[in-house]
Design an enzyme around this catalytic site. Sequence first.
Site, PDB file in Angstrom:
ATOM      1  N   LYS A 223       6.526 -11.033   9.446  1.00 12.53           N
ATOM      2  CA  LYS A 223       6.176  -9.742  10.050  1.00 12.53           C
ATOM      3  C   LYS A 223       5.256  -9.882  11.259  1.00 12.53           C
ATOM      4  CE  LYS A 223       7.413  -6.725   6.320  1.00 12.53           C
ATOM      5  NZ  LYS A 223       7.025  -5.883   5.209  1.00 12.53           N
ATOM      6  N   ARG A 257       8.356 -11.022  -1.498  1.00 11.16           N
ATOM      7  CA  ARG A 257       9.661 -10.710  -0.883  1.00 11.16           C
ATOM      8  C   ARG A 257       9.765 -11.514   0.411  1.00 11.16           C
ATOM      9  NH1 ARG A 257      11.509  -7.339   3.087  1.00 11.16           N
ATOM     10  NH2 ARG A 257      13.508  -6.316   2.733  1.00 11.16           N
TER      11      ARG A 257
HETATM   12  N1  HH2 Z   1       9.620  -4.795   4.317  1.00  9.56           N
HETATM   13  C1  HH2 Z   1      10.779  -4.574   4.980  1.00  9.56           C
HETATM   14  C2  HH2 Z   1      11.854  -3.932   4.346  1.00  9.56           C
HETATM   15  N2  HH2 Z   1      11.755  -3.551   3.057  1.00  9.56           N
HETATM   16  N3  HH2 Z   1      10.516  -3.408   1.052  1.00  9.56           N
HETATM   17  C3  HH2 Z   1       9.392  -3.619   0.366  1.00  9.56           C
HETATM   18  N4  HH2 Z   1       9.279  -3.242  -0.924  1.00  9.56           N
HETATM   19  N5  HH2 Z   1       8.304  -4.238   0.940  1.00  9.56           N
HETATM   20  C4  HH2 Z   1       8.314  -4.644   2.235  1.00  9.56           C
HETATM   21  O1  HH2 Z   1       7.293  -5.174   2.704  1.00  9.56           O
HETATM   22  C5  HH2 Z   1       9.509  -4.414   3.003  1.00  9.56           C
HETATM   23  C6  HH2 Z   1      10.610  -3.775   2.370  1.00  9.56           C
HETATM   24  C7  HH2 Z   1      10.915  -5.010   6.397  1.00  9.56           C
HETATM   25  O2  HH2 Z   1      11.376  -6.315   6.472  1.00  9.56           O
HETATM   26  P1  HH2 Z   1      12.916  -6.767   6.650  1.00  9.56           P
HETATM   27  O3  HH2 Z   1      13.748  -6.335   5.510  1.00  9.56           O
HETATM   28  O4  HH2 Z   1      12.917  -8.224   6.900  1.00  9.56           O
HETATM   29  O5  HH2 Z   1      13.379  -6.088   8.001  1.00  9.56           O
HETATM   30  P2  HH2 Z   1      14.206  -4.785   8.341  1.00  9.56           P
HETATM   31  O6  HH2 Z   1      13.515  -3.606   7.746  1.00  9.56           O
HETATM   32  O7  HH2 Z   1      14.223  -4.786   9.864  1.00  9.56           O
HETATM   33  O8  HH2 Z   1      15.593  -4.933   7.768  1.00  9.56           O
END
Ligand code: HH2
Length: 278
Positions: A223, A257
Amino acid sequence: MAPLPPRTLQARDRAIPLGPRTLVMGILNVTPDSFSDGGRSARPDDALINARRLVAEGADLLDVGGESTRPGHTPVPAEQEWARLAPVLAALTAEVSVPISVDTYKAEVADKALKAGAHIVNDVWGFAHDPDMARVVAAHDAAAVVMHNRAEVDETLDIVQDMLAFFEIALEKAERAGVKRERIVLDPGIGFGKTFPQNLAAIRRLDELRVLGLPILLGTSRKSLIGKVIETTPAERLPGTIASNVIGIMAGVEIIRVHDVAAHVQAARVAEAIRDAS
Ligand code: HH2
């Protein structure tokens, strides 16, 4: 902070053991635009190859998302989100033995994903966006990740106090809808509606969330807070991600995660061995 005693997360027909071993949740973004891995799993065939790799690397859970939720993302209608998820979930639930979480804040998509065999709903709006979400989770006896989020950043806030107030409202909604407490995991929502200092404080002060007595999931993978500490592209942020997750593990978080599963399995085992040494 002492970790909570080992317990079980009930997610439909699965009893998922929580603690002392930290669970590693592998991220599978079935999206063209996720901030670090957008496009890598957008085609169902690629998604399956990547899912198999995450499981082979030691993922205890898979989190499958059909809409990027990064700051400034383009919202996707429920039909489009489901069209991305459906073929991947169908194949995963038939083939993969680890519990499947669906990363959606839309009750309609959650309902379809649970009908397709998912076990956990990961709601980045913590029951605050869709009034039907808690009912859907309860109807399927699913587990839910309740993540803290804010529509607007407020730099004057004590972010932990804000989280506790947010979680209290979410837990009331859950109780009213019939979602049992033992099915809920809390998440501080790193990178969501927070300033850089608030994101750092949220990780530093994870132990203060323990007053609610519920398991915690930490999501820092690649992040932007890492890029703010040291200028890096998302693909270069594995060392910083591991540093933040080790701090979470020392504080006793039950689930991390991550995009990089193999590296975190090793980091988690070493961090736990040191944390739990007599
Ligand atoms: N962060 C993201 C998405 N979903 N869910 C939870 N529970 N906690 C988190 O910190 C979280 C989440 C963002 O990361 P990522 O899935 O890699 O990216 P994107 O939202 O661009 O798909």
